[in-house]
Design an enzyme around this catalytic site. Structure first.
Site, PDB file in Angstrom:
ATOM      1  CE1 TYR A  52      -3.283  -2.770   0.135  1.00  0.00           C
ATOM      2  CE2 TYR A  52      -3.696  -2.285   2.444  1.00  0.00           C
ATOM      3  CZ  TYR A  52      -3.984  -3.009   1.306  1.00  0.00           C
ATOM      4  OH  TYR A  52      -4.951  -3.977   1.339  1.00  0.00           O
ATOM      5  CB  SER A 221     -13.893  -3.792  -2.109  1.00  0.00           C
ATOM      6  OG  SER A 221     -12.692  -3.242  -2.574  1.00  0.00           O
ATOM      7  N   PRO A 222     -16.116  -3.162   0.841  1.00  0.00           N
ATOM      8  CG  PRO A 222     -16.382  -2.116   2.916  1.00  0.00           C
ATOM      9  CD  PRO A 222     -15.327  -2.535   1.921  1.00  0.00           C
ATOM     10  CG  LEU A 223     -18.872   1.133   0.890  1.00  0.00           C
ATOM     11  CD1 LEU A 223     -18.582   2.602   1.128  1.00  0.00           C
ATOM     12  CD2 LEU A 223     -20.251   0.770   1.395  1.00  0.00           C
ATOM     13  N   GLY A 225     -19.259  -2.776  -6.142  1.00  0.00           N
ATOM     14  CA  GLY A 225     -20.088  -3.755  -6.821  1.00  0.00           C
ATOM     15  C   GLY A 225     -19.341  -4.427  -7.946  1.00  0.00           C
ATOM     16  CG  PHE A 232     -23.013  -0.774  -3.896  1.00  0.00           C
ATOM     17  CD1 PHE A 232     -24.045  -0.438  -3.033  1.00  0.00           C
ATOM     18  CD2 PHE A 232     -21.979  -1.563  -3.409  1.00  0.00           C
ATOM     19  CE1 PHE A 232     -24.044  -0.860  -1.709  1.00  0.00           C
ATOM     20  CE2 PHE A 232     -21.970  -1.989  -2.089  1.00  0.00           C
ATOM     21  CZ  PHE A 232     -23.012  -1.632  -1.234  1.00  0.00           C
TER      22      PHE A 232
END
Length: 311
Positions: A52, A221-223, A225, A232
């Protein structure tokens, strides 16, 4: 903040993790504000990786330089980092030398004597479990790493490591959101040949396997799609999903972001949500979602709205 167990018999950890992937270009004040928002929300778990940043170990270095934590402050938090990806290739390297040298550099960058959790970042097709085991033993005996896990690994890849690794695999960090949920939806469509979601993308039964083995899943990446780039939330490509999210958010008096986190947190596997935001207010919003317990009708309504088949 709701907590979940880390590993088969590990400590309680927050259901939301503060991901540090994007802090490399942030000022000291911006990093401190992000950190303070996390701590105020009872998030004491910070996720890093050697790759990172604009330079290797750059985000780890930025974190330490901005915060300059005292030994007592360091003891109050958990630092997790990852190794195994060689960015210059790219290729993957689970050799003894690479794992140990990468951890040593992470410790220097983070200005700490140990990391609480080390994850193997992505599967190495050339993995030799004995090499990994030797590295884990050396790092543990030296007090440099306290717990070990993996990221993006299938059940059989974990089983292969366990033929030699004696430490518990405490975590597996995988991509998961309500709009990208093959690990959940694949099981729902079991034996339905007409359902596209029946395609195995995770080696089969990953969530069930981790529950059986006591491995904590971490959702990155919980947001994000699968239909378009970016999040999303608010994306016209996910109009039906956003409509349901907005309705549920109104019901609980929270933001849509909180509902996206609540959907992950509702699963009985005890999944941690790894945030990627660098906006302090969004950390606060996400943390609120971890304490919302969606009912089954709400949870499945979100699955259907995301386009998955619920037979």
């Amino acid at each position: 903040m709701r907590t979940v167990p880390l590993g088969p018999s590990g400590p309680a950890v927050p259901a939301v993790v503060a991901g540090m992937m994007r802090i490399d270009g942030k000022t000291d004040d911006e990093v401190r504000s992000l950190y303070s928002a996390a701590r105020a929300a009872d998030i004491d778990f910070f996720d890093h990786a050697d790759i990172y940043g604009r330079e290797v170990h750059g985000a780890e270095r930025r974190f330490a330089e901005a915060l300059r934590l005292t030994p007592s402050e360091r003891a109050e938090i958990r630092l997790q980092t990852k190794t195994g990806i060689v960015r210059e290739g790219p290729f993957f390297d689970f050799s003894f030398d690479h794992i140990v040298s990468s951890v040593d550099e992470s410790l220097r960058a983070l200005q700490t004597d140990y990391v609480d959790v080390l994850l193997l970042h992505r599967p190495d097709a050339l993995v030799e479990p004995e090499e990994v085991a030797r590295a884990f033993d050396a790092l543990e005996s030296a007090g440099k790493v306290r717990a070990f896990g993996v990221s993006n690994h299938t059940p059989r890849q974990i089983d292969l490591l366990k033929t030699a690794v004696r430490q518990p695999i405490v975590a597996n960090q995988v991509q998961l959101s309500v709009a990208h949920a093959p690990t959940v939806a694949q099981g729902l469509a079991m034996n339905m040949e007409t359902a596209a979601q029946a395609t195995v993308l995770d080696g089969g039964g990953l969530i069930d396997y981790c529950r059986l083995e006591g491995i904590t899943l971490q959702a990155w990446s919980p947001l994000q799609g699968t239909r378009s780039e970016g999040v999303f939330l608010g994306d016209p490509a996910y109009s039906e999903l956003n409509s349901v999210i907005d309705r549920v958010a109104d019901r609980y008096g929270v933001t849509p972001l909180a509902i996206a986190v609540a959907w992950i947190a509702r699963h009985p596997a005890g999944i941690q949500t790894v945030l990627g935001t660098t906006t302090p207010s969004r950390v606060t919003e996400a943390a609120a979602g971890a304490d919302i317990v969606l009912d089954r009708a709400e949870w499945y309504a979100l699955v259907r709205a995301a386009g998955y088949t619920v037979p």
